[in-house]
Design a protein around this motif. Structure first.
Motif, short mmCIF file in Angstrom:
data_model
loop_
_atom_site.label_atom_id
_atom_site.label_comp_id
_atom_site.label_asym_id
_atom_site.label_seq_id
_atom_site.Cartn_x
_atom_site.Cartn_y
_atom_site.Cartn_z
N GLN A 43 21.59 -0.78 -70.47
CA GLN A 43 22.93 -1.03 -70.16
C GLN A 43 23.42 -0.29 -68.75
OE1 GLN A 43 25.76 1.59 -72.25
NE2 GLN A 43 27.08 -0.26 -72.83
N ASN A 52 22.34 -8.49 -64.64
CA ASN A 52 23.14 -7.87 -65.70
C ASN A 52 24.64 -7.59 -64.94
OD1 ASN A 52 24.07 -7.25 -68.38
ND2 ASN A 52 23.35 -5.26 -68.11
N SER A 56 26.30 -5.29 -69.81
CA SER A 56 26.14 -5.27 -71.23
C SER A 56 24.77 -4.79 -71.76
CB SER A 56 26.43 -6.51 -71.94
OG SER A 56 25.52 -7.65 -71.26
N PHE A 57 24.27 -4.25 -73.07
CA PHE A 57 22.99 -4.06 -73.38
C PHE A 57 22.17 -5.34 -73.30
CE2 PHE A 57 24.10 -0.02 -75.40
CZ PHE A 57 23.10 0.66 -74.88
N GLU A 58 21.10 -5.45 -72.29
CA GLU A 58 20.19 -6.63 -72.60
C GLU A 58 18.77 -5.87 -72.94
OE1 GLU A 58 21.18 -9.36 -71.75
OE2 GLU A 58 22.97 -9.24 -70.67
N ALA A 79 25.91 -8.09 -77.08
CA ALA A 79 25.08 -7.24 -76.82
C ALA A 79 23.66 -7.77 -77.23
CB ALA A 79 25.52 -5.75 -77.02
N TYR A 81 20.02 -5.40 -78.46
CA TYR A 81 19.53 -4.03 -78.43
C TYR A 81 18.81 -3.84 -79.65
CZ TYR A 81 24.03 -3.62 -81.22
OH TYR A 81 25.10 -3.60 -82.18
#
Length: 208
Positions: A43, A52, A56-58, A79, A81
């Motif tokens: 993140q 990114n 966001s969470f990738e 997201a 995760y």
């Protein structure tokens, strides 16, 4: 920053395998059976490769030495995760609140799978309420996935689903207790989990 480290099981060889500049937090690392490949969520706008911008969470994959870092997802809303990687490192299952294949418009928590090179994304679950919660675990060959989810009556239970998206079913059935953090054996023969159940007449080993 929260970086990814590795260590031998005897406590030696502590090594930093990511080293990012800027505000980045890695989380949810998972290691392929041979130890050659790592999948992890990250993140922050300064994630490896700079792909990114929304922070966001990738999902990312890399070798266990930190080389060949690759961003696998590109989430514009939501997201990606909680990855779980197969023994050979070829397939990654994860939880997402995004819509990469056009079948999750409500951005519910669903389980997806993706090849370790970022291709072949598939959505495995299609829940109309937030049943999928967390703690995804996979067998060595990716044939069965376990996860924690709501059962619709207010308790957390353990679920399992085949790696092709079929046979999504509830495994535990403890209406007055929560079951959580499932981990399935590499050969699929056993699922270990924690629960505050007292069905055996004993005090719970874990409470939520």
């Amino acid at each position: 920053n929260v970086e990814v480290w590795k260590i031998n099981r005897n406590g030696t060889g502590l090594t930093l395998i990511t080293s990012t500049a800027g505000d980045v937090n890695f989380d949810y690392p998972t290691v392929a059976g041979s130890g050659g490949r790592v999948a992890v969520a990250a993140q922050g706008v300064a994630t490896p490769g700079g792909g990114n911008p929304d922070g966001s969470f990738e999902l990312f994959s890399m070798t266990s030495s930190g080389t060949n870092q690759r961003q696998l997802t590109n989430v514009s809303s939501g997201a990606a995760y909680w990855p779980a990687i197969t023994r050979d490192g070829s397939m990654i299952y994860y939880m997402g609140t995004h819509d990469p294949v056009g079948s999750n418009a409500t951005r519910r928590r669903q389980i997806f799978k993706i090849n370790s090179d970022g291709s072949g994304t598939q959505q495995l679950t299609a829940h109309t309420f937030d049943r999928v919660l967390n703690f995804i675990s996979t067998t060595g060959d990716g044939s069965v996935i376990t996860y924690t989810g709501w059962n619709g009556s207010g308790s957390q239970q353990v679920y399992a689903i085949n790696g092709n998206g079929t046979n999504d079913h509830q495994v535990t059935n403890e209406p007055s207790a929560d079951s959580d953090v499932p981990s399935i054996a590499a050969n699929g023969s056993l699922i270990a989990y924690v629960s505050n159940s007292t069905t055996d007449g004993q005090e719970p080993a874990s409470s939520f």
